[in-house]
Design an enzyme around this catalytic site. Structure first.
Site, PDB file in Angstrom:
ATOM      1  N   GLU A   1      29.861  12.849   3.516  1.00 37.66           N
ATOM      2  CA  GLU A   1      30.478  12.732   4.835  1.00 37.66           C
ATOM      3  C   GLU A   1      29.345  12.643   5.848  1.00 37.66           C
ATOM      4  OE1 GLU A   1      32.998  16.069   5.525  1.00 37.66           O
ATOM      5  OE2 GLU A   1      34.106  15.842   3.642  1.00 37.66           O
TER       6      GLU A   1
ATOM      7  N   GLU B   1      34.402  14.079  15.967  1.00 37.20           N
ATOM      8  CA  GLU B   1      34.239  15.422  15.408  1.00 37.20           C
ATOM      9  C   GLU B   1      34.280  16.490  16.509  1.00 37.20           C
ATOM     10  OE1 GLU B   1      34.074  17.719  13.354  1.00 37.20           O
ATOM     11  OE2 GLU B   1      34.323  16.747  11.422  1.00 37.20           O
TER      12      GLU B   1
ATOM     13  N   HIS C   1      28.118  16.764   4.182  1.00 40.00           N
ATOM     14  CA  HIS C   1      28.788  17.408   3.049  1.00 40.00           C
ATOM     15  C   HIS C   1      28.865  16.418   1.892  1.00 40.00           C
ATOM     16  CE1 HIS C   1      31.111  19.449   6.566  1.00 40.00           C
ATOM     17  NE2 HIS C   1      29.888  19.941   6.434  1.00 40.00           N
TER      18      HIS C   1
ATOM     19  N   GLU D   1      32.279  11.279  13.029  1.00 40.15           N
ATOM     20  CA  GLU D   1      32.162  11.335  11.573  1.00 40.15           C
ATOM     21  C   GLU D   1      32.704  10.057  10.959  1.00 40.15           C
ATOM     22  OE1 GLU D   1      34.204  13.680   7.850  1.00 40.15           O
ATOM     23  OE2 GLU D   1      33.314  14.922   9.407  1.00 40.15           O
TER      24      GLU D   1
ATOM     25  N   GLU E   1      28.146  12.973   9.555  1.00 43.23           N
ATOM     26  CA  GLU E   1      28.350  13.434  10.922  1.00 43.23           C
ATOM     27  C   GLU E   1      27.133  13.034  11.754  1.00 43.23           C
ATOM     28  OE1 GLU E   1      31.086  17.402   9.973  1.00 43.23           O
ATOM     29  OE2 GLU E   1      28.946  17.631  10.349  1.00 43.23           O
TER      30      GLU E   1
ATOM     31  N   ASP F   1       0.847  -1.193   0.000  1.00 41.93           N
ATOM     32  CA  ASP F   1       0.000   0.000   0.000  1.00 41.93           C
ATOM     33  C   ASP F   1       0.884   1.244   0.000  1.00 41.93           C
ATOM     34  OD1 ASP F   1      -1.744   2.071   0.430  1.00 41.93           O
ATOM     35  OD2 ASP F   1      -2.554   1.323   2.316  1.00 41.93           O
TER      36      ASP F   1
ATOM     37  N   ARG G   1      35.890  26.633   4.687  1.00 37.56           N
ATOM     38  CA  ARG G   1      34.732  25.961   5.257  1.00 37.56           C
ATOM     39  C   ARG G   1      33.596  26.918   5.607  1.00 37.56           C
ATOM     40  NH1 ARG G   1      38.884  22.501   6.064  1.00 37.56           N
ATOM     41  NH2 ARG G   1      38.388  20.275   6.062  1.00 37.56           N
TER      42      ARG G   1
ATOM     43  N   GLU H   1      32.913  20.246  -2.769  1.00 39.28           N
ATOM     44  CA  GLU H   1      31.885  19.731  -1.875  1.00 39.28           C
ATOM     45  C   GLU H   1      30.831  20.796  -1.618  1.00 39.28           C
ATOM     46  OE1 GLU H   1      32.984  18.836   2.139  1.00 39.28           O
ATOM     47  OE2 GLU H   1      34.102  20.693   2.427  1.00 39.28           O
TER      48      GLU H   1
ATOM     49  N   ARG I   1      28.346  22.043   1.169  1.00 39.39           N
ATOM     50  CA  ARG I   1      28.446  21.891   2.612  1.00 39.39           C
ATOM     51  C   ARG I   1      27.132  22.106   3.368  1.00 39.39           C
ATOM     52  NH1 ARG I   1      33.139  21.604   4.968  1.00 39.39           N
ATOM     53  NH2 ARG I   1      32.533  22.812   6.808  1.00 39.39           N
TER      54      ARG I   1
END
Length: 476
Positions: free
Chosen positions: A132, A214, A271, A222, A134, A52, A342, A361, A363
């Site tokens: 990645e 981390e 990321h 991570e 986390e 369903d 970053r 990447e 982020r």
């Protein structure tokens, strides 16, 4: 595994007793149903297993009958089942008069369609990504949302707030506030469990790059995986979340991928590293380009940045997502790109120098996203940038080779910001989604259902009084 015969041989080799089928609902949660191995036959790969679909958030009740077609290439032994169990994911079809047709709203089908569209446009053959992951590893969580009580409580033995416990068992090895990055044992109490998680992932076919503690002191971890094809990596994202949660539960602990489960600590992102391949060669590399990136790569970045606000409706689809996207916690808040930065929403890793490794990447995403929708939306935005040659440099989106958090208020006003709330992201999606529906990749009906569901979710959450409101307003 390529055929039903391969699957049967594996079942005999591993003495399998049950076959488990894992399907993905609209939100990105696995659901499953299980049959005895004696009921498994070739017809399942043709006619599928009926279910369903309305209970998965997809179809209206009057057209809810669907079938799940397992993919033998995903077959593996489930390490958490007490009875020897083989598990498979796959695709969902609607039931037609003559044959079953791929259900266009099903997450895995959307991802397959996005890759097909990329290939039909002859832009690239492969979208290669590497997320990645986390997450917070905790010892306890409880929460309550009722008319007379709204609260939550979490705990982990390594948190700094436990340093004052005087019960004769405190060893004093707590991790300082925002001081967990690459913490070693004995402070890193999750080390052995993370290694077990990584071994389980490897056995399931998910190649792990590394794991570590981390920044978040109260148990933020991570695990980063190796790059892989987009649809395969969406499958593996589901596997990672399943393995980590179940491995933690087996030891009486709990894992959360919530973007911001702990106030004033680092949030959990997902990321996403990405590159495109065509005819076996990388098309994001140019030794003479900025940071080694080609014009095609810049156009892909331009598409991402142009559509980033509406992208957030799929890559950051929770109210909690935007509690992470604030200054001061290595999470992006501005629209731009740069090398080794970053604070930018798109970062180009300086260490990725080889042509086949040249990538960037994104982020802002987090793991509350349905990975199939999120990765597909990212690809569609980038393809739109390539098709329309959207150069981020011409739009003032960088490159920003500076700390964007440290800019003066006047300078910050000149730079566009990411959505500050789920409401802003949903409004952006409502006004900007043609790039998603191109080639029929995202059906309009899916976007409508997503907007309707998320608006209802947002309205409900916004109407619930929070403990902070009692703190600030109760005695006024």
């Amino acid at each position: 595994m390529k055929t039903s015969e391969d699957v049967r041989k594996l079942c005999e080799e591993k003495q399998i007793r049950m076959i488990d089928f894992k399907m993905t609902d609209l939100n990105g949660r696995w659901r499953h149903l299980t049959i005895p191995v004696e009921r498994f036959d070739d017809d399942i790969f043709v006619y599928g297993i009926g279910f369903d679909g309305s209970n998965y958030g997809y179809a209206p009740i009057e057209k809810s009958d669907m079938v799940f077609i397992p993919d033998p290439g995903t077959a593996t032994v489930d390490p958490f089942a007490e009875i020897p169990t083989l598990t498979m994911c796959g695709n969902v079809c609607t039931i037609g008069d003559d044959k079953n047709l791929p259900f266009d709203q099903y997450p895995r089908n959307v991802a397959l369609k996005a890759v097909e569209y990329m290939q039909e446009e002859q832009i690239a053959d492969r979208m290669v990504i590497g997320p990645e992951f986390e997450f917070y590893l905790l010892d306890h969580v409880s929460y309550s949302v009722t008319p007379q009580k709204c609260s939550y409580s979490i705990d982990t033995r390594q948190a700094e707030w436990n340093s004052g416990i005087d019960n004769g068992q405190n060893n004093g090895y707590q991790v300082p506030y925002q001081g967990g990055y690459h913490a070693a044992a004995p402070q890193d109490v999750g080390y052995n469990l993370r290694s077990k998680m990584c071994m389980l992932l490897e056995e399931w076919g998910v190649k792990v790059k590394y794991h570590h503690h981390e920044v978040g002191g109260p148990g933020q971890m991570e695990i980063e995986v190796e790059l892989g094809d987009m649809v395969e990596m969406a499958d593996k994202t589901m596997i990672v979340k399943y393995v980590l949660k179940n491995a933690a539960a087996a030891e009486g602990r709990t894992v959360t991928f919530m973007p911001k489960p702990i106030h004033k600590e680092a949030g959990n992102g997902m990321h996403v590293h990405m590159l495109l391949m065509k005819d076996g060669a990388p098309i994001f590399y140019d030794k003479d380009g900025y940071s080694g990136l080609s014009d095609t790569a810049h156009y892909f970045i331009g598409g991402l940045l142009k559509h980033i606000a509406s992208l957030c409706a799929f890559t950051n689809p929770s109210t909690n997502s935007f509690k992470r996207l604030v200054p001061g916690y290595e999470a992006p808040v501005t629209i731009g790109y740069a090398t080794s930065n970053r604070s930018a929403v798109i970062r180009i890793p300086a260490y990725a120098k080889k042509p086949e490794a040249k990538r960037f990447e994104l982020r802002n995403p987090d793991a509350t996203a349905n990975p199939y929708y999120a990765y597909s939306a990212i690809l569609m935005a980038g393809l739109d940038g390539i098709k329309n040659k959207i150069d981020p440099r011409e739009h003032g989106w960088g490159p920003f080779d500076c700390n964007l958090y440290s800019l003066s208020p006047e300078e910050q006003k000149k730079i566009q910001s990411l959505p500050r709330s789920m409401g802003e992201a949903l409004e952006a999606l409502e006004n900007d989604h043609d790039y998603l529906t191109a080639g029929g990749v995202f059906p309009q009906r899916l976007i409508d259902i997503w907007l309707e569901k998320k608006k209802k979710e947002l309205q409900e959450i916004e109407q619930i009084p929070s403990p902070s409101e009692f703190k600030y307003y109760y005695d006024l």
